[in-house]
Design a protein around this motif. Structure first.
Motif, PDB file in Angstrom:
ATOM      1  N   VAL A  94     -21.822   9.123   9.248  1.00  0.00           N
ATOM      2  CA  VAL A  94     -20.590   9.765   8.809  1.00  0.00           C
ATOM      3  C   VAL A  94     -20.481   9.536   7.313  1.00  0.00           C
ATOM      4  N   ALA A  95     -20.526  10.604   6.539  1.00  0.00           N
ATOM      5  CA  ALA A  95     -20.444  10.532   5.084  1.00  0.00           C
ATOM      6  C   ALA A  95     -19.165  11.213   4.622  1.00  0.00           C
ATOM      7  N   GLY A  96     -18.651  10.759   3.484  1.00  0.00           N
ATOM      8  CA  GLY A  96     -17.459  11.384   2.934  1.00  0.00           C
ATOM      9  C   GLY A  96     -17.330  11.071   1.468  1.00  0.00           C
ATOM     10  N   SER A  97     -16.874  12.049   0.688  1.00  0.00           N
ATOM     11  CA  SER A  97     -16.723  11.885  -0.750  1.00  0.00           C
ATOM     12  C   SER A  97     -15.259  12.012  -1.138  1.00  0.00           C
ATOM     13  N   SER A  98     -14.791  11.118  -2.014  1.00  0.00           N
ATOM     14  CA  SER A  98     -13.416  11.158  -2.523  1.00  0.00           C
ATOM     15  C   SER A  98     -12.432  11.067  -1.357  1.00  0.00           C
ATOM     16  N   ALA A  99     -11.722  12.131  -1.031  1.00  0.00           N
ATOM     17  CA  ALA A  99     -10.828  12.106   0.125  1.00  0.00           C
ATOM     18  C   ALA A  99     -11.586  11.746   1.395  1.00  0.00           C
ATOM     19  N   GLY A 100     -12.833  12.196   1.483  1.00  0.00           N
ATOM     20  CA  GLY A 100     -13.672  11.857   2.630  1.00  0.00           C
ATOM     21  C   GLY A 100     -14.037  10.390   2.680  1.00  0.00           C
ATOM     22  N   ALA A 101     -13.918   9.689   1.541  1.00  0.00           N
ATOM     23  CA  ALA A 101     -14.117   8.237   1.515  1.00  0.00           C
ATOM     24  C   ALA A 101     -12.821   7.517   1.872  1.00  0.00           C
ATOM     25  N   ALA A 102     -11.677   8.056   1.420  1.00  0.00           N
ATOM     26  CA  ALA A 102     -10.391   7.411   1.658  1.00  0.00           C
ATOM     27  C   ALA A 102     -10.089   7.256   3.138  1.00  0.00           C
ATOM     28  N   ILE A 103     -10.529   8.221   3.955  1.00  0.00           N
ATOM     29  CA  ILE A 103     -10.225   8.169   5.390  1.00  0.00           C
ATOM     30  C   ILE A 103     -11.057   7.133   6.132  1.00  0.00           C
ATOM     31  N   MET A 104     -12.038   6.517   5.466  1.00  0.00           N
ATOM     32  CA  MET A 104     -12.941   5.593   6.147  1.00  0.00           C
ATOM     33  C   MET A 104     -12.234   4.327   6.632  1.00  0.00           C
ATOM     34  N   SER A 105     -11.152   3.918   5.954  1.00  0.00           N
ATOM     35  CA  SER A 105     -10.428   2.731   6.407  1.00  0.00           C
ATOM     36  C   SER A 105      -9.225   3.151   7.244  1.00  0.00           C
ATOM     37  N   SER A 106      -8.607   2.184   7.905  1.00  0.00           N
ATOM     38  CA  SER A 106      -7.490   2.505   8.792  1.00  0.00           C
ATOM     39  C   SER A 106      -6.202   2.755   8.022  1.00  0.00           C
ATOM     40  N   THR A 107      -6.190   2.393   6.727  1.00  0.00           N
ATOM     41  CA  THR A 107      -5.070   2.707   5.839  1.00  0.00           C
ATOM     42  C   THR A 107      -5.619   3.431   4.625  1.00  0.00           C
ATOM     43  N   MET A 108      -4.917   4.454   4.157  1.00  0.00           N
ATOM     44  CA  MET A 108      -5.358   5.193   2.978  1.00  0.00           C
ATOM     45  C   MET A 108      -4.150   5.528   2.108  1.00  0.00           C
ATOM     46  N   PHE A 109      -4.406   5.819   0.841  1.00  0.00           N
ATOM     47  CA  PHE A 109      -3.339   6.277  -0.031  1.00  0.00           C
ATOM     48  C   PHE A 109      -2.959   7.705   0.332  1.00  0.00           C
ATOM     49  N   SER A 110      -1.668   8.005   0.188  1.00  0.00           N
ATOM     50  CA  SER A 110      -1.175   9.345   0.468  1.00  0.00           C
ATOM     51  C   SER A 110      -0.093   9.678  -0.556  1.00  0.00           C
ATOM     52  N   ASN A 111      -0.384  10.625  -1.445  1.00  0.00           N
ATOM     53  CA  ASN A 111       0.547  11.005  -2.516  1.00  0.00           C
ATOM     54  C   ASN A 111       1.018   9.795  -3.322  1.00  0.00           C
ATOM     55  N   PRO A 112       0.095   8.984  -3.835  1.00  0.00           N
ATOM     56  CA  PRO A 112       0.500   7.780  -4.556  1.00  0.00           C
ATOM     57  C   PRO A 112       1.037   8.083  -5.946  1.00  0.00           C
ATOM     58  N   LYS A 113       1.855   7.167  -6.448  1.00  0.00           N
ATOM     59  CA  LYS A 113       2.325   7.249  -7.824  1.00  0.00           C
ATOM     60  C   LYS A 113       1.187   6.842  -8.761  1.00  0.00           C
ATOM     61  N   ALA A 114       1.453   6.984 -10.081  1.00  0.00           N
ATOM     62  CA  ALA A 114       0.512   6.470 -11.071  1.00  0.00           C
ATOM     63  C   ALA A 114       0.384   4.959 -10.897  1.00  0.00           C
ATOM     64  N   ILE A 115      -0.756   4.409 -11.294  1.00  0.00           N
ATOM     65  CA  ILE A 115      -1.040   3.000 -11.027  1.00  0.00           C
ATOM     66  C   ILE A 115       0.000   2.087 -11.653  1.00  0.00           C
ATOM     67  N   LEU A 116       0.334   2.313 -12.933  1.00  0.00           N
ATOM     68  CA  LEU A 116       1.311   1.443 -13.588  1.00  0.00           C
ATOM     69  C   LEU A 116       2.669   1.545 -12.896  1.00  0.00           C
ATOM     70  N   SER A 117       3.072   2.747 -12.530  1.00  0.00           N
ATOM     71  CA  SER A 117       4.341   2.922 -11.812  1.00  0.00           C
ATOM     72  C   SER A 117       4.322   2.199 -10.473  1.00  0.00           C
ATOM     73  N   MET A 118       3.159   2.211  -9.824  1.00  0.00           N
ATOM     74  CA  MET A 118       3.015   1.526  -8.547  1.00  0.00           C
ATOM     75  C   MET A 118       3.217   0.021  -8.713  1.00  0.00           C
ATOM     76  N   LEU A 119       2.682  -0.529  -9.799  1.00  0.00           N
ATOM     77  CA  LEU A 119       2.860  -1.952 -10.071  1.00  0.00           C
ATOM     78  C   LEU A 119       4.312  -2.257 -10.425  1.00  0.00           C
ATOM     79  N   GLN A 120       4.938  -1.349 -11.147  1.00  0.00           N
ATOM     80  CA  GLN A 120       6.309  -1.581 -11.615  1.00  0.00           C
ATOM     81  C   GLN A 120       7.343  -1.445 -10.508  1.00  0.00           C
TER      82      GLN A 120
END
Length: 466
Positions: A220-246
């Motif tokens: 089973v291969a996946g690129s970008s979004a196809g890689a994100a689904i490989m774990s049981s939790t994935m990002f979905s419509n995330p904020k910018a990284i700095l905003s996420m930290l803040q």
């Protein structure tokens, strides 16, 4: 043109001498055996056309990557308990996105794991904004490298198709079940789960067929979004990284369930180094209770086999984040973490999830850095640790430096007139830290660097004109 640092120039010089067969350090002359008393030693006879015996390559050195236990071993490994995962027999090729058509390392490995030339590979363009175009491009590359690839018409944006009906099509599911491999295209990972998972959370017929291929030994291969689904939790419509930290991460808004092929104990992210996403992995892992995270960069892949052995292939590498001993100051309302451990795995390196053992690539055999003989001098810092590959550059400079720590800063607009919350990333070498350098390229592997993150107050504007 990128200029090499003095330390990297010195390493390059040593590698060049080795490549030319010239000595890189002094060696003692071979000692002659002492003559036996009372016996005349005849002069040695010259050997006709002596042929030197080939020097065997050094045995691979293995290092344990786990907080608090980074002992060096030669051969063998010590098992460390991990979260049980479902028994599968297949392989995963987790691609960080931006996969070029000429990246033979990755494309050939996918086809090889599917069975070689003629292998049937089902291509899912479910995540793509333009599924038809995405699928045909991927099918063309897979066929170029010898596979018999075909389109799976299950995609929200596929013209003239009802994706919910297609996902339950038994004939299509059976066709997928007979395939040797699966490929998930990039795009928006939420479109993959929406198309393949029923509203009650159960698997559609097509997704069950994908799991059947994986369980019986397919890839089973996946690129970008196809890689994100490989774990049981994935990002979905995330904020910018700095905003996420803040402002923090909200489960159900920035995080959503993935498909979990790699198991429930490993968090996966992609586009990692190019976009500085290592910094968003840590709060996401803490929010969901993950101890181990793997993030892969663009045009690169992590190959995970049934024994949970990970090999890095392609252009760049991956970050391994270990939160086994991580702590947080709960009295501080802003994001913070102490005692996280971060490692950089370069192309060709291997890591075993089950045993936490690391083996450097063949070109780094014998290339373990001596911490008592660093090449770098002076402070190590970055004013933009979230920049393109900035974190790896910082870790490379630190591991071969006379400094014990490096500082990276994450901040926003330097010209705003408001005081801003930023973050200090403090990277520290410990007794467990290990570095390797390649003999043929400007490439490092860096293991077990302590990482502490804490909020800081930034005064604005950062600068003014003179």
């Amino acid at each position: 043109m990128k200029l090499l640092s003095p330390a990297k120039l010195a390493r390059f010089g040593l590698a060049l001498l080795a490549a030319l067969g010239l000595p890189t350090q002094g060696r003692e002359a071979p000692k002659q055996p002492a003559p036996t008393p009372g016996r005349t030693t005849p002069p040695p006879m010259p050997a006709p056309n002596p042929v030197p015996a080939p020097t065997p390559p050094p045995a691979p050195e293995t290092v344990r990557i786990v907080a608090g236990a980074a002992s060096t071993l030669h051969g063998g490994s010590a098992a460390i308990a991990t979260t049980p995962v479902a028994q599968t027999q297949g392989s995963l090729v987790i691609i960080g996105g931006g996969l070029r058509g000429d990246n033979a390392d990755v494309w050939q490995r996918i086809v090889k794991l599917a069975g070689g030339r003629g292998a049937r590979i089902a291509v899912f363009p479910s995540a793509a904004g333009n599924p038809e175009r995405s699928a045909q491009t991927i099918i063309g590359y897979l066929r170029k490298w010898g596979a018999d690839a075909f389109l799976v018409p299950v995609a929200i944006r596929l013209n003239g198709s009802d994706y919910r009906k297609a996902a339950e099509d038994q004939a299509l599911a059976e066709k997928i079940r007979k395939a040797d491999g699966i490929y998930f295209a990039g795009g928006d990972q939420g479109r993959i789960t929406k198309a393949l998972v029923r509203e009650d959370g159960t698997h559609t017929a097509v997704l069950e067929a994908v799991w059947a291929v994986y369980r019986r030994g397919g890839v089973v291969a996946g690129s970008s979004a196809g890689a994100a689904i490989m774990s049981s939790t994935m990002f979905s419509n995330p904020k910018a990284i700095l905003s996420m930290l803040q402002t923090g991460i909200a489960d159900g808004r920035e995080l959503a369930p993935g498909l979990g092929f790699i198991g429930d104990d490993i968090f996966v992210d992609q586009h990692l180094l190019v976009r500085g996403r290592f910094a968003r992995m840590i709060p996401a892992m803490m929010a969901k209770g993950y101890q181990i995270g793997l993030g892969i960069d663009e045009d690169s892949a992590m190959v995970v086999n049934a024994q949970r052995e990970v090999e890095i292939i392609g252009y760049k590498g991956a970050m391994l984040i270990d939160l086994t001993r991580a702590e947080t100051d709960k009295e501080n309302p802003l994001f913070n973490v102490q005692n996280a451990v971060i490692s950089y795995l370069d192309r060709g390196d291997k890591f075993n999830i089950a045993t936490r053992m690391f083996i450097p690539s063949s070109d780094k055999a014998g290339g373990r850095l001596d911490p008592t003989r660093p090449l770098g001098r002076g402070a190590v810092f970055s004013n933009d640790v979230l920049g393109n590959s900035a974190v790896v550059d910082l870790m490379e400079r630190l591991i071969d430096s006379d400094q014990a720590e490096a500082i990276g800063i994450a901040s926003g607009n330097p010209r705003t007139d408001k005081t801003e919350t930023g973050f200090e990333f403090r990277f520290t070498k410990t007794a467990e830290s290990v570095g390797y350098v390649s003999a043929v390229a400007d490439a490092y592997s860096i293991l077990n660097i302590r990482l502490d993150i804490r909020p800081i107050e930034l005064y604005r504007p950062l600068y003014k004109y003179r």
